[in-house]
Motif scaffolding. Structure first.
Motif, PDB file in Angstrom:
ATOM      1  N   UNK A   7       5.938   5.263   8.231  1.00  0.00           N
ATOM      2  CA  UNK A   7       6.018   4.728   6.878  1.00  0.00           C
ATOM      3  C   UNK A   7       7.469   4.359   6.602  1.00  0.00           C
ATOM      4  N   UNK A   8       7.683   3.149   6.143  1.00  0.00           N
ATOM      5  CA  UNK A   8       9.019   2.709   5.782  1.00  0.00           C
ATOM      6  C   UNK A   8       9.268   3.110   4.328  1.00  0.00           C
ATOM      7  N   UNK A   9      10.169   4.064   4.098  1.00  0.00           N
ATOM      8  CA  UNK A   9      10.472   4.568   2.759  1.00  0.00           C
ATOM      9  C   UNK A   9      11.885   4.146   2.391  1.00  0.00           C
ATOM     10  N   UNK A  10      12.007   3.450   1.247  1.00  0.00           N
ATOM     11  CA  UNK A  10      13.323   3.028   0.780  1.00  0.00           C
ATOM     12  C   UNK A  10      13.536   3.488  -0.658  1.00  0.00           C
ATOM     13  N   UNK A  30      -6.658   8.168   5.833  1.00  0.00           N
ATOM     14  CA  UNK A  30      -7.131   8.668   7.125  1.00  0.00           C
ATOM     15  C   UNK A  30      -8.508   8.139   7.505  1.00  0.00           C
ATOM     16  N   UNK A  31      -9.333   7.786   6.551  1.00  0.00           N
ATOM     17  CA  UNK A  31     -10.667   7.261   6.875  1.00  0.00           C
ATOM     18  C   UNK A  31     -10.623   5.805   7.328  1.00  0.00           C
ATOM     19  N   UNK A  32      -9.486   5.167   7.204  1.00  0.00           N
ATOM     20  CA  UNK A  32      -9.346   3.758   7.577  1.00  0.00           C
ATOM     21  C   UNK A  32      -8.477   3.596   8.828  1.00  0.00           C
ATOM     22  N   UNK A  33      -8.545   4.590   9.695  1.00  0.00           N
ATOM     23  CA  UNK A  33      -7.749   4.571  10.914  1.00  0.00           C
ATOM     24  C   UNK A  33      -7.974   3.276  11.694  1.00  0.00           C
ATOM     25  N   UNK A  34      -6.890   2.681  12.126  1.00  0.00           N
ATOM     26  CA  UNK A  34      -6.972   1.455  12.896  1.00  0.00           C
ATOM     27  C   UNK A  34      -6.990   0.193  12.057  1.00  0.00           C
ATOM     28  N   UNK A  35      -7.159   0.311  10.759  1.00  0.00           N
ATOM     29  CA  UNK A  35      -7.227  -0.867   9.894  1.00  0.00           C
ATOM     30  C   UNK A  35      -5.925  -1.112   9.137  1.00  0.00           C
ATOM     31  N   UNK A  36      -5.031  -0.126   9.165  1.00  0.00           N
ATOM     32  CA  UNK A  36      -3.750  -0.242   8.474  1.00  0.00           C
ATOM     33  C   UNK A  36      -2.675  -0.584   9.495  1.00  0.00           C
ATOM     34  N   UNK A  37      -1.974  -1.684   9.248  1.00  0.00           N
ATOM     35  CA  UNK A  37      -0.924  -2.138  10.161  1.00  0.00           C
ATOM     36  C   UNK A  37       0.455  -1.619   9.763  1.00  0.00           C
ATOM     37  N   UNK A  38       0.694  -1.486   8.458  1.00  0.00           N
ATOM     38  CA  UNK A  38       2.022  -1.063   8.005  1.00  0.00           C
ATOM     39  C   UNK A  38       1.942  -0.411   6.630  1.00  0.00           C
ATOM     40  N   UNK A  39       2.934   0.423   6.353  1.00  0.00           N
ATOM     41  CA  UNK A  39       3.063   1.068   5.045  1.00  0.00           C
ATOM     42  C   UNK A  39       4.524   1.003   4.618  1.00  0.00           C
ATOM     43  N   UNK A  40       4.763   0.371   3.488  1.00  0.00           N
ATOM     44  CA  UNK A  40       6.115   0.296   2.934  1.00  0.00           C
ATOM     45  C   UNK A  40       6.097   0.928   1.545  1.00  0.00           C
ATOM     46  N   UNK A  41       7.011   1.874   1.336  1.00  0.00           N
ATOM     47  CA  UNK A  41       7.086   2.591   0.066  1.00  0.00           C
ATOM     48  C   UNK A  41       8.501   2.451  -0.479  1.00  0.00           C
ATOM     49  N   UNK A  58       6.500   1.530  -5.590  1.00  0.00           N
ATOM     50  CA  UNK A  58       5.707   0.403  -5.078  1.00  0.00           C
ATOM     51  C   UNK A  58       5.287   0.761  -3.656  1.00  0.00           C
ATOM     52  N   UNK A  59       3.975   0.666  -3.410  1.00  0.00           N
ATOM     53  CA  UNK A  59       3.423   0.904  -2.079  1.00  0.00           C
ATOM     54  C   UNK A  59       2.762  -0.390  -1.623  1.00  0.00           C
ATOM     55  N   UNK A  60       3.143  -0.839  -0.444  1.00  0.00           N
ATOM     56  CA  UNK A  60       2.523  -2.022   0.148  1.00  0.00           C
ATOM     57  C   UNK A  60       1.824  -1.574   1.424  1.00  0.00           C
ATOM     58  N   UNK A  70      -1.012  -4.019  -2.788  1.00  0.00           N
ATOM     59  CA  UNK A  70       0.236  -3.639  -3.447  1.00  0.00           C
ATOM     60  C   UNK A  70      -0.113  -2.800  -4.671  1.00  0.00           C
ATOM     61  N   UNK A  71       0.422  -1.599  -4.708  1.00  0.00           N
ATOM     62  CA  UNK A  71       0.185  -0.672  -5.819  1.00  0.00           C
ATOM     63  C   UNK A  71       1.533  -0.315  -6.426  1.00  0.00           C
ATOM     64  N   UNK A  72       1.621  -0.386  -7.751  1.00  0.00           N
ATOM     65  CA  UNK A  72       2.840   0.001  -8.455  1.00  0.00           C
ATOM     66  C   UNK A  72       2.512   1.035  -9.521  1.00  0.00           C
ATOM     67  N   UNK A  73       3.394   1.993  -9.676  1.00  0.00           N
ATOM     68  CA  UNK A  73       3.273   3.024 -10.709  1.00  0.00           C
ATOM     69  C   UNK A  73       4.660   3.279 -11.280  1.00  0.00           C
ATOM     70  N   UNK A  74       4.707   3.610 -12.557  1.00  0.00           N
ATOM     71  CA  UNK A  74       5.956   3.968 -13.224  1.00  0.00           C
ATOM     72  C   UNK A  74       5.718   5.234 -14.029  1.00  0.00           C
ATOM     73  N   UNK A  75       6.680   6.139 -14.006  1.00  0.00           N
ATOM     74  CA  UNK A  75       6.544   7.374 -14.771  1.00  0.00           C
ATOM     75  C   UNK A  75       7.813   8.205 -14.691  1.00  0.00           C
ATOM     76  N   UNK A  76       7.750   9.381 -15.302  1.00  0.00           N
ATOM     77  CA  UNK A  76       8.908  10.267 -15.355  1.00  0.00           C
ATOM     78  C   UNK A  76       9.074  11.101 -14.095  1.00  0.00           C
TER      79      UNK A  76
END
Length: 103
Positions: A7-10, A30-41, A58-60, A70-76
């Protein structure tokens, strides 16, 4: 799923935050093994020291057979928004892959 070590975390992070991100995304995907090519956080502090809802996540998720999710969340609290976003990743990736399967 792609190995959670890849996972690329920045942005702002620590060993504990990184592990929380890896654990939550591994559980979400974990149930989608083999279908995910990359994760950027990316986790940013958008207000600096002023406080409030200032953590932006932001998670891509790069999927092999579909457009990226692409999922985005904002909070404290960084830990809370990571958990919320991981739940959304699980739901959205599941829907996207199911939709692609019916085409």
């Amino acid at each position: 799923m792609t190995d959670t070590q890849n996972i690329n975390i920045t942005g702002i992070h620590s060993d504990a935050l990184d592990q929380h991100i890896k654990d939550r995304l591994h559980h979400a995907l974990n149930q989608h093994e083999g279908k995910v090519a990359s994760l950027d956080v990316s986790l940013r502090d958008i207000n600096g020291p002023r406080g409030g809802e200032d953590k932006q996540l932001r998670i891509i998720v790069g999927l092999r057979a579909c457009p990226d999710v692409v999922i985005e969340e904002t909070g404290e609290d960084a830990y809370s928004i990571i958990s919320i976003a991981a739940d959304r990743v699980k739901q959205t990736v599941g829907r996207r892959l199911a939709k692609a399967k019916t085409r």
